[in-house]
Design a protein around this motif. Sequence first.
Motif, mmCIF file in Angstrom:
data_model
loop_
_atom_site.group_PDB
_atom_site.id
_atom_site.type_symbol
_atom_site.label_atom_id
_atom_site.label_comp_id
_atom_site.label_asym_id
_atom_site.label_seq_id
_atom_site.Cartn_x
_atom_site.Cartn_y
_atom_site.Cartn_z
ATOM 1 N N LEU A 192 11.453 -1.509 0.409
ATOM 2 C CA LEU A 192 11.854 -2.547 -0.541
ATOM 3 C C LEU A 192 12.274 -1.862 -1.827
ATOM 4 O O LEU A 192 11.744 -0.811 -2.181
ATOM 5 C CB LEU A 192 10.687 -3.503 -0.816
ATOM 6 N N ILE A 193 13.237 -2.458 -2.528
ATOM 7 C CA ILE A 193 13.752 -1.836 -3.750
ATOM 8 C C ILE A 193 13.982 -2.903 -4.814
ATOM 9 O O ILE A 193 14.098 -4.096 -4.508
ATOM 10 C CB ILE A 193 15.091 -1.097 -3.491
ATOM 11 N N PRO A 194 14.072 -2.481 -6.093
ATOM 12 C CA PRO A 194 14.544 -3.401 -7.124
ATOM 13 C C PRO A 194 16.029 -3.688 -6.891
ATOM 14 O O PRO A 194 16.696 -2.961 -6.140
ATOM 15 C CB PRO A 194 14.339 -2.611 -8.422
ATOM 16 N N PRO A 195 16.587 -4.730 -7.497
ATOM 17 C CA PRO A 195 18.022 -4.976 -7.349
ATOM 18 C C PRO A 195 18.829 -3.752 -7.774
ATOM 19 O O PRO A 195 18.476 -3.080 -8.749
ATOM 20 C CB PRO A 195 18.280 -6.156 -8.290
ATOM 21 N N PRO A 196 19.905 -3.393 -7.034
ATOM 22 C CA PRO A 196 20.721 -2.229 -7.411
ATOM 23 C C PRO A 196 21.306 -2.364 -8.810
ATOM 24 O O PRO A 196 21.479 -3.469 -9.333
ATOM 25 C CB PRO A 196 21.819 -2.218 -6.338
ATOM 26 N N ARG A 235 16.437 7.849 -8.187
ATOM 27 C CA ARG A 235 15.157 8.403 -7.731
ATOM 28 C C ARG A 235 14.748 7.786 -6.390
ATOM 29 O O ARG A 235 14.297 8.482 -5.477
ATOM 30 C CB ARG A 235 14.104 8.118 -8.802
ATOM 31 N N VAL A 236 14.948 6.471 -6.262
ATOM 32 C CA VAL A 236 14.621 5.793 -5.004
ATOM 33 C C VAL A 236 15.570 6.251 -3.901
ATOM 34 O O VAL A 236 15.149 6.517 -2.772
ATOM 35 C CB VAL A 236 14.688 4.267 -5.180
ATOM 36 N N PHE A 237 16.873 6.369 -4.248
ATOM 37 C CA PHE A 237 17.862 6.752 -3.244
ATOM 38 C C PHE A 237 17.570 8.147 -2.693
ATOM 39 O O PHE A 237 17.704 8.395 -1.492
ATOM 40 C CB PHE A 237 19.264 6.710 -3.840
ATOM 41 N N THR A 238 17.161 9.067 -3.572
ATOM 42 C CA THR A 238 16.829 10.420 -3.113
ATOM 43 C C THR A 238 15.676 10.399 -2.130
ATOM 44 O O THR A 238 15.707 11.068 -1.093
ATOM 45 C CB THR A 238 16.461 11.311 -4.320
ATOM 46 N N GLY A 279 0.805 -1.212 0.000
ATOM 47 C CA GLY A 279 0.000 0.000 0.000
ATOM 48 C C GLY A 279 0.839 1.262 0.000
ATOM 49 O O GLY A 279 0.416 2.295 0.482
ATOM 50 N N CYS A 280 2.068 1.203 -0.545
ATOM 51 C CA CYS A 280 2.936 2.372 -0.493
ATOM 52 C C CYS A 280 2.722 3.261 -1.710
ATOM 53 O O CYS A 280 2.154 2.860 -2.706
ATOM 54 C CB CYS A 280 4.389 1.933 -0.409
ATOM 55 N N GLU A 281 3.225 4.472 -1.620
ATOM 56 C CA GLU A 281 3.061 5.421 -2.698
ATOM 57 C C GLU A 281 4.417 5.938 -3.140
ATOM 58 O O GLU A 281 5.387 5.913 -2.397
ATOM 59 C CB GLU A 281 2.194 6.599 -2.237
ATOM 60 N N GLY A 282 4.458 6.437 -4.376
ATOM 61 C CA GLY A 282 5.690 7.013 -4.881
ATOM 62 C C GLY A 282 6.773 5.974 -5.063
ATOM 63 O O GLY A 282 6.538 4.876 -5.547
#
Length: 498
Positions: free
Chosen positions: A470-474, A487-490, A397-400
């Motif tokens: 949670l993130i996609p693989p670096p 974008r995720v790191f920021t 249920g996360c955003e952005g």
Amino acid sequence: MKADRLKHLGIINSPSLSKVAEELCCDTQAKACMYRECLSCKNKSLTQTTSTGIAGTEATWWYQWLTKKEDYEKEKDGKRQKITVTKTVKQRCEGSPEHLLEDFEREMKAKVCKHLFNIHHQYTQLQFLHRSLKEEEAILHIDYAENWQCKYAKEVQQVHFGASHRQTTLHNAVVYTTDCTLTFCALSPSMKHDPPAIWAQLEPVLQFLKENHPRIQKLFFISDGPTMQYRGKKNFYLLSTIPFQMGFTAVNWSFLEAGHGKGPADGVGATMKRTADSQVARGTDIPTAKALYDTLLPLTKVKLLYVEEDQINRVSTLLPKELTTIKGTLSIHQVVCTTPGIIHYRVLSCFCSREVICPCFLPSSTNIAPQVQPGRDVRTSEPTAQEDVSHATSSSGCEGTLCPVDDITEDLVGKWCVITYDDDPYPGIIEDIEEGALEVNVMHNIGRNRFYWPRLEDKIWYTVDKVVTLIPPPEDVTQRHVQINPRVFTAVWEKINL
């Protein structure tokens, strides 16, 4: 240790956690009270034995277990390298008695009262099950023993080092019926301890029961609750299929509370290993799992079973690619199945009714069978990494760009995440889970958004609040270094530094 210190300071009456729970709760035998759901006692606080109070008193100290990182230098090829390792240590902490009491009371209310109730309730229910066992029922108390290291009676020094010694997996079972008690030990050269391995080792036990005790129709399993072994969707699926294929009509699986899963099955494994060590001391070489089986077979009354790797692989093929994930898996203590593919589950065990699913502790049910998505054949198609992240994002249920972990389920194992340590972000892979915590294999940083795998694994348990997203693989930057999607790191950086 906190309770001992508070008792030493004269702030509480007893260091016994059960006694402290009695002071915090109306009734320690009532689930609502111990789960902090009772309106009468949920806000109740501990009574201080000191008449003047503890505010403003001198600082004190206490011991507690902490997990921390330590750096040391190692010389290799004439160069000094910085190595970071994680250790669990017993550390002396200092603070005011008021802070110590507040911290202790918070832990009692958040975890300990619930934990104490679960321990007592599960053992009480299992004792009732043993006393009321019927002719058509059997109890199977199962557990893995620590792997036994194969060895020679005499060996050269080089054999002691490296991977010269093989290991043998021991999966033990104690079976109770109304007229006898049976003991089993499955030996395997495979190091797998996952659900397919469990059921490959249980199938011969169930087949023995079917042939020698044909009246048994209902199985009651008892085990501890590691999510990678017994308490997970793969095991739920297999327990809802394999026993029914073998002719049993109902399966009931109860999990003991975390940290309190020892039982008679552990004694079976200890006996087997002690017998094997005794034979090695007498000059017998036992270099393989098959040699261990052949050596023990004439020496024990325990029913020995030998399970090859192929048998485990065969069970693995029975698992669909996709299974229903049950939210709150870590809080489940009982799973009941009377219809193949349909499981009922609840937070605590209850055996007040055997013929129907009783309403105690509000059981839920689900179809554990695979749910096929349009456009994908679950028998052949693996989800992509992007699909994994999309699924994790939608289910949380996360955003952005951020996808926080709202619920710990076994689906998180194998996914990438970002944890925070000393206010810095680190990517890592989730390798295991338990209630309230995740074990993450973490990368090290060499710049603001540059990470690499250390030579020594930096694997540590983190509470959920330390997992940012949670993130996609670096993404690869060089042959050794990677970066989190900018974008995720920021977004991660902004959240940490709010």
